[in-house]
Write an enzyme that holds these catalytic residues in place. Structure first.
Site, PDB file in Angstrom:
ATOM      1  N   ARG A  50     -16.941  -2.827 -69.255  1.00  0.00           N
ATOM      2  CA  ARG A  50     -15.652  -2.449 -69.847  1.00  0.00           C
ATOM      3  C   ARG A  50     -15.684  -2.666 -71.367  1.00  0.00           C
ATOM      4  NH1 ARG A  50     -10.128  -1.885 -67.906  1.00  0.00           N
ATOM      5  NH2 ARG A  50     -10.903  -1.690 -65.807  1.00  0.00           N
ATOM      6  N   GLY A  82      -2.438  -9.126 -72.563  1.00  0.00           N
ATOM      7  CA  GLY A  82      -1.720  -9.208 -71.299  1.00  0.00           C
ATOM      8  C   GLY A  82      -1.332  -7.839 -70.773  1.00  0.00           C
ATOM      9  N   HIS A 120       6.467   1.894 -72.276  1.00  0.00           N
ATOM     10  CA  HIS A 120       6.510   1.471 -70.871  1.00  0.00           C
ATOM     11  C   HIS A 120       7.901   1.763 -70.298  1.00  0.00           C
ATOM     12  CE1 HIS A 120       5.259  -0.972 -67.422  1.00  0.00           C
ATOM     13  NE2 HIS A 120       6.484  -1.450 -67.414  1.00  0.00           N
TER      14      HIS A 120
HETATM   15  C1  GRF Z   1       5.274   7.037 -69.332  1.00  0.00           C
HETATM   16  O1  GRF Z   1       6.423   6.797 -68.556  1.00  0.00           O
HETATM   17  C2  GRF Z   1       4.834   5.770 -70.023  1.00  0.00           C
HETATM   18  O2  GRF Z   1       5.886   4.927 -70.344  1.00  0.00           O
HETATM   19  C3  GRF Z   1       3.962   5.127 -68.973  1.00  0.00           C
HETATM   20  O3  GRF Z   1       3.278   6.198 -68.364  1.00  0.00           O
HETATM   21  C4  GRF Z   1       4.058   7.385 -68.468  1.00  0.00           C
HETATM   22  C5  GRF Z   1       3.185   8.412 -69.114  1.00  0.00           C
HETATM   23  O4  GRF Z   1       3.737   9.694 -69.100  1.00  0.00           O
HETATM   24  N1  GRF Z   1       3.110   4.127 -69.559  1.00  0.00           N
HETATM   25  P1  GRF Z   1       3.049  10.885 -69.926  1.00  0.00           P
HETATM   26  O5  GRF Z   1       1.588  10.935 -69.556  1.00  0.00           O
HETATM   27  O6  GRF Z   1       3.269  10.597 -71.381  1.00  0.00           O
HETATM   28  O7  GRF Z   1       3.768  12.121 -69.484  1.00  0.00           O
END
Ligand code: GRF
Length: 178
Positions: A55, A133, A99
Site C-alpha cells: 500500500r 484516521g 463525507h
Molecule cells: C460522496 O457522497 C462522498 O461524500 C463520499 O462518496 C460519495 C462519492 O460520490 N465520500 P461521487 O463519486 O462524487 O458521485
C-alpha cells in the site's frame, strides 16, 4: 492546482470542474471508475493496489504522479481507500475529503445506510482535512440535511450530494485562495 482522487461516479469531481477550479490531474484506485470519464482532457491515471508490492508503494507512486502534474492540494472526491503516511506526508494539511454525514458521527464506508439504520432525523455533509484516521481530520465545513419519511439510501444520498456539490467547491476555492 488541484489533484483529485476518485473511486466511483465522480459527481463531486464534476462539481469541482463545473465550478472552474484548477483541477490538473485525476487519479483513481479503480481503472474502471466511471469518474475517470468526467476528466476529459485532464491527466488521468489508475493506481490499483494489486499492481504494487504494498500500500505504501502505491501511495508513494500516486503522490509522485500528482506532484509531477503540479498538484499542490488534493481533494478526495469519493475516494474509498485509506491513505498511508507515504501519501499524507507529501501533502501536509493539503488533503481534503467530503463525507455524507455530520462527522464525527457515522464515519466509515456505509454512512448513509448506517444513518438510516440508526433512525436519525438529520444527516448532513462534511468537508474535512484528512489525517491517518477514518474520516477523522479537522472539520472545515458542515451543513445539515433532513432525513425524510420513506427515505431510502439512494434518496437520502442524493439529497446529501446536492449539498456536497455546493459545499466542496466552496471550501476548495477558499483553500486555493490562501
Ligand atoms: C460522496 O457522497 C462522498 O461524500 C463520499 O462518496 C460519495 C462519492 O460520490 N465520500 P461521487 O463519486 O462524487 O458521485
Amino acid at each position: 492546482m488541484i489533484g483529485v482522487l476518485v473511486s466511483g461516479g465522480g459527481t463531486n469531481l464534476q462539481a469541482l470542474l463545473d465550478a472552474g477550479l484548477p483541477v490538473v490531474a485525476v487519479a483513481s484506485n479503480r481503472r474502471d471508475a466511471p469518474a475517470l470519464a468526467r476528466a476529459g482532457a485532464l491527466a488521468t491515471a489508475a493506481f490499483e493496489l494489486d499492481d504494487y508490492a504494498s500500500r505504501d508503494a502505491r501511495d508513494a507512486a500516486m503522490a509522485a504522479w500528482l506532484e509531477e502534474h503540479g498538484a499542490r492540494l488534493v481533494v478526495l472526491a469519493g475516494f474509498m481507500q485509506l491513505l498511508t503516511p507515504a501519501f499524507l506526508q507529501r501533502f501536509p494539511d493539503r488533503i481534503v475529503n467530503v463525507h455524507p454525514s455530520l462527522l464525527p458521527d457515522f464515519p466509515g464506508a456505509h454512512p448513509v445506510e448506517d444513518q438510516l439504520a440508526a433512525g436519525v432525523r438529520e444527516s448532513g455533509a462534511t468537508v474535512h482535512l484528512v489525517d491517518e484516521g477514518v474520516d477523522s481530520g479537522p472539520i472545515l465545513a458542515q451543513e445539515r440535511v433532513p432525513v425524510l419519511p420513506g427515505d431510502t439510501p439512494e434518496t437520502l444520498h442524493e439529497r446529501i450530494k446536492t449539498v456536497e456539490h455546493r459545499l466542496l467547491p466552496q471550501v476548495v476555492r477558499e483553500l486555493c485562495a490562501r
